[in-house]
Design a protein around this motif. Structure first.
Motif, PDB file in Angstrom:
ATOM      1  N   VAL A  98       0.842  -1.199   0.000  1.00 30.91           N
ATOM      2  CA  VAL A  98       0.000   0.000   0.000  1.00 30.91           C
ATOM      3  C   VAL A  98       0.878   1.251   0.000  1.00 30.91           C
ATOM      4  O   VAL A  98       2.040   1.216   0.403  1.00 30.91           O
ATOM      5  CB  VAL A  98      -0.913   0.049   1.240  1.00 30.91           C
ATOM      6  CG1 VAL A  98      -1.840  -1.146   1.269  1.00 30.91           C
ATOM      7  CG2 VAL A  98      -0.091   0.124   2.522  1.00 30.91           C
ATOM      8  N   THR A  99       0.321   2.350  -0.450  1.00 27.34           N
ATOM      9  CA  THR A  99       1.040   3.623  -0.434  1.00 27.34           C
ATOM     10  C   THR A  99       0.445   4.570   0.599  1.00 27.34           C
ATOM     11  O   THR A  99       0.780   5.742   0.627  1.00 27.34           O
ATOM     12  CB  THR A  99       1.018   4.297  -1.820  1.00 27.34           C
ATOM     13  OG1 THR A  99      -0.340   4.540  -2.185  1.00 27.34           O
ATOM     14  CG2 THR A  99       1.669   3.411  -2.851  1.00 27.34           C
ATOM     15  N   SER A 100      -0.460   4.054   1.433  1.00 28.94           N
ATOM     16  CA  SER A 100      -1.031   4.876   2.504  1.00 28.94           C
ATOM     17  C   SER A 100      -1.372   3.979   3.684  1.00 28.94           C
ATOM     18  O   SER A 100      -1.923   2.886   3.501  1.00 28.94           O
ATOM     19  CB  SER A 100      -2.295   5.583   2.019  1.00 28.94           C
ATOM     20  OG  SER A 100      -2.999   6.130   3.118  1.00 28.94           O
TER      21      SER A 100
ATOM     22  N   PRO B  42       7.818   3.670  -2.665  1.00 24.79           N
ATOM     23  CA  PRO B  42       6.703   4.603  -2.471  1.00 24.79           C
ATOM     24  C   PRO B  42       7.135   5.902  -1.797  1.00 24.79           C
ATOM     25  O   PRO B  42       8.073   5.918  -1.017  1.00 24.79           O
ATOM     26  CB  PRO B  42       5.733   3.820  -1.586  1.00 24.79           C
ATOM     27  CG  PRO B  42       6.554   2.780  -0.896  1.00 24.79           C
ATOM     28  CD  PRO B  42       7.693   2.463  -1.816  1.00 24.79           C
ATOM     29  N   LEU B  43       6.425   6.965  -2.157  1.00 24.14           N
ATOM     30  CA  LEU B  43       6.693   8.296  -1.622  1.00 24.14           C
ATOM     31  C   LEU B  43       5.495   8.784  -0.818  1.00 24.14           C
ATOM     32  O   LEU B  43       4.358   8.456  -1.142  1.00 24.14           O
ATOM     33  CB  LEU B  43       6.870   9.311  -2.769  1.00 24.14           C
ATOM     34  CG  LEU B  43       8.120   9.339  -3.609  1.00 24.14           C
ATOM     35  CD1 LEU B  43       8.008  10.491  -4.603  1.00 24.14           C
ATOM     36  CD2 LEU B  43       9.358   9.503  -2.744  1.00 24.14           C
ATOM     37  N   ASP B  44       5.759   9.603   0.176  1.00 22.22           N
ATOM     38  CA  ASP B  44       4.679  10.321   0.842  1.00 22.22           C
ATOM     39  C   ASP B  44       4.393  11.586   0.037  1.00 22.22           C
ATOM     40  O   ASP B  44       5.224  12.496  -0.019  1.00 22.22           O
ATOM     41  CB  ASP B  44       5.089  10.670   2.279  1.00 22.22           C
ATOM     42  CG  ASP B  44       3.961  11.377   3.039  1.00 22.22           C
ATOM     43  OD1 ASP B  44       3.027  11.895   2.389  1.00 22.22           O
ATOM     44  OD2 ASP B  44       4.029  11.403   4.275  1.00 22.22           O
ATOM     45  N   LEU B  45       3.247  11.624  -0.614  1.00 25.03           N
ATOM     46  CA  LEU B  45       2.892  12.771  -1.457  1.00 25.03           C
ATOM     47  C   LEU B  45       1.704  13.535  -0.893  1.00 25.03           C
ATOM     48  O   LEU B  45       1.034  14.268  -1.613  1.00 25.03           O
ATOM     49  CB  LEU B  45       2.611  12.302  -2.888  1.00 25.03           C
ATOM     50  CG  LEU B  45       3.845  11.787  -3.647  1.00 25.03           C
ATOM     51  CD1 LEU B  45       3.448  11.255  -5.019  1.00 25.03           C
ATOM     52  CD2 LEU B  45       4.889  12.892  -3.785  1.00 25.03           C
ATOM     53  N   ASP B  46       1.429  13.354   0.390  1.00 26.39           N
ATOM     54  CA  ASP B  46       0.349  14.096   1.038  1.00 26.39           C
ATOM     55  C   ASP B  46       0.909  15.428   1.545  1.00 26.39           C
ATOM     56  O   ASP B  46       1.695  15.454   2.498  1.00 26.39           O
ATOM     57  CB  ASP B  46      -0.187  13.266   2.203  1.00 26.39           C
ATOM     58  CG  ASP B  46      -1.247  14.012   3.010  1.00 26.39           C
ATOM     59  OD1 ASP B  46      -1.566  15.162   2.666  1.00 26.39           O
ATOM     60  OD2 ASP B  46      -1.736  13.435   3.993  1.00 26.39           O
TER      61      ASP B  46
ATOM     62  N   SER C   2       1.217  16.133   5.222  1.00 28.87           N
ATOM     63  CA  SER C   2       1.961  15.207   6.079  1.00 28.87           C
ATOM     64  C   SER C   2       3.293  15.809   6.502  1.00 28.87           C
ATOM     65  O   SER C   2       3.938  16.547   5.754  1.00 28.87           O
ATOM     66  CB  SER C   2       2.196  13.905   5.308  1.00 28.87           C
ATOM     67  OG  SER C   2       3.217  13.145   5.907  1.00 28.87           O
ATOM     68  N   SER C   3       3.732  15.452   7.716  1.00 30.34           N
ATOM     69  CA  SER C   3       5.024  15.957   8.198  1.00 30.34           C
ATOM     70  C   SER C   3       6.177  15.296   7.444  1.00 30.34           C
ATOM     71  O   SER C   3       7.292  15.803   7.444  1.00 30.34           O
ATOM     72  CB  SER C   3       5.159  15.696   9.698  1.00 30.34           C
ATOM     73  OG  SER C   3       5.132  14.306   9.941  1.00 30.34           O
TER      74      SER C   3
ATOM     75  N   THR D  55      13.768   8.216   4.087  1.00 31.12           N
ATOM     76  CA  THR D  55      14.661   9.286   3.633  1.00 31.12           C
ATOM     77  C   THR D  55      13.860  10.516   3.196  1.00 31.12           C
ATOM     78  O   THR D  55      13.027  10.430   2.288  1.00 31.12           O
ATOM     79  CB  THR D  55      15.507   8.801   2.430  1.00 31.12           C
ATOM     80  OG1 THR D  55      16.304   7.698   2.851  1.00 31.12           O
ATOM     81  CG2 THR D  55      16.396   9.932   1.906  1.00 31.12           C
ATOM     82  N   PRO D  56      14.129  11.674   3.811  1.00 28.04           N
ATOM     83  CA  PRO D  56      13.394  12.900   3.434  1.00 28.04           C
ATOM     84  C   PRO D  56      14.010  13.550   2.203  1.00 28.04           C
ATOM     85  O   PRO D  56      14.659  14.597   2.283  1.00 28.04           O
ATOM     86  CB  PRO D  56      13.544  13.776   4.682  1.00 28.04           C
ATOM     87  CG  PRO D  56      14.845  13.343   5.292  1.00 28.04           C
ATOM     88  CD  PRO D  56      15.045  11.892   4.932  1.00 28.04           C
TER      89      PRO D  56
END
Lengths: 299, 299
Positions: free
Chosen positions: A259-261, B66-70, B73-74, B90-91
């Motif tokens: 999942v990506t979330s 996967p990336l956090d693209l929200d 989000s912090s 990794t940021p």
């Protein structure tokens, strides 16, 4: 401003019946049901009913398809090639608009239902979600960035590919694709596969286990393709007690932790949900379309 | 305004190598390739390279996921849980932005590639399309209404369900889903299935017949789910001569005439197309992201 400035007409145009309503705001104050016979007769009766209630500000139509939804097309708002006798090429939008002389907006039935659930129902505040209905057919509407998504034509979410479950030798009943989602999991296929109407299969767990796996495969495919924030799933088949919860479990299995979330790692009770409006989703969507027609002004 | 106001830095962050470039407008004036080792080493080398070329207006990053693209989000712009050693958490976005002190924009690699093809390549002027790459993995980006679509996380288009072709007993190699699209049709699966590297199978028509059918099933599913105006399909596997044309034929068979647009009734030569930028799609996408970072101003 006359006294009916907040009156909207709504038409849910179905293959067997039209539901027609006049609403004050979103509250229905008069409604009727008209059998779907010929375009002249059925559309004419819908127009007469609306006129009989009084002036309306605008009209919304949530219609069976396929529809021409290309705003640049000369047949925008018409029903295109349908196997339904008499209805191919019917200019549904322009007939209604020209007869009533007010702004009119049309969308595919499931697109309208998605809009209604987004505005007042199970998807309020979301920027993307999928509305799926599982009944005599399977169809879906997609809302992205506050709009019903169309693209080239419109989605036909029931016709995606599925992976056959080992031991299931049902051929699939879709005349176009055989064992697509609709061909494997729509209401009539349950009856064909098991030899009994779905209503008489309520206490046969193997029926609903298989149904849930196929629906969950589809929800996995929508998840990986559209990354919606929520999937709202309704329709006659989903009235089977426990099926929604079983679908959630099977979606978790189908995703396999990929999942990506983090939202998708929980029990999915906020991700896979029932519609708020149930069998009224299409009519509520038509009211929402009428309100949008108003805000866009006459055309 | 200084003399490098039209210079943009681009980073295509891949699992085995980073490609880093500085462009004047969209024209690359300096570039390098850096092996992907540890985040400190690889990101540090990328930053050093860009600094060495001179001041840039902004940076674009098209990264593996996967990336956090929200945006709320912090950990926005960070790589999330990846099996790749050292890289989870990794940021990437903030490291680059803080080091170079200019506006920086990030997207998933295939999202960036979609943006590049939309701005300058095979999808100019379209309001919706799918970019798919078929190589060591299968992934895709979706552009809708002039934006790369994210939703909940981002799409993972390689992991959809497929219908197994009769007589094909290959189990499928995806660790999460077994016989999903990626598990059945990515480059390494071709080698596993047939026992030879894809390069040695070029003159075996049965190999490409099967490959084309599975890819066409996926394109049918994307068509019915997203209704894109076009599907751009590239990647190493698509370099096989004749495969693109064969996929088009199989898509027509898969649709079975059930379409909501006449565009889908033709030879599909305008619907299923190769990317313009080929192996440079990700880097061009990163340049496009840099330009968008500029227009959005510093953050």
């Amino acid at each position: 401003m006359d006294s009916n400035a907040d009156h909207f007409a709504a038409i849910e145009a179905g293959g067997t019946k039209f539901r027609v309503a006049v609403a004050r705001g979103r509250d229905v104050i008069a409604d009727t049901t008209i059998p779907t016979t010929s375009p002249d007769e059925t559309i004419g009766a819908a127009i007469d009913f609306i006129r009989g209630v009084g002036p309306v500000r605008s009209v919304g139509i949530a219609s069976f398809g396929p529809l021409d939804l290309d705003p640049s097309s000369s047949s925008y708002g018409s029903i295109t090639a349908t196997p339904k006798p008499y209805w191919s090429g019917t200019p549904l939008l322009s007939r209604v608009r020209d007869a009533l002389g007010v702004p009119t907006k049309i969308d595919i039935d499931v697109g309208g239902a998605a809009l209604g659930e987004w505005r007042w129902g199970a998807a309020v505040g979301l920027s993307s979600f999928v509305y799926l209905t599982v009944g005599t057919g399977i169809g879906g509407g997609v809302l992205i960035d506050d709009r019903v998504h169309h693209g080239l034509g419109h989605p036909e979410m029931g016709h995606i590919a599925l992976e056959r479950i080992e031991g299931d030798d049902y051929a699939g009943g879709c005349p176009f694709h055989g064992a697509c989602l609709e061909g494997m999991a729509a209401g009539p296929e349950i009856e064909s596969r098991w030899g009994l109407p779905a209503g008489e299969l309520a206490d046969r767990p193997e029926v609903w286990e298989l149904e849930a796996i196929y629906l969950a495969q589809a929800l996995r495919t929508y998840t990986y393709t559209l990354a919606p924030q929520r999937i709202v799933i309704g329709g006659g088949v989903m009235q089977q007690p426990g099926l929604l919860e079983l679908v959630r479990e099977k979606v978790t299995e189908q995703l396999g932790g990929y999942v990506t979330s983090e939202t998708l790692l929980g029990d999915l009770s906020e991700y896979v949900v029932a519609p708020v409006f149930g069998q009224d989703a299409g009519l509520m969507g038509a009211i929402a379309l009428a309100m949008d027609a108003r805000s866009e002004g006459p055309r």
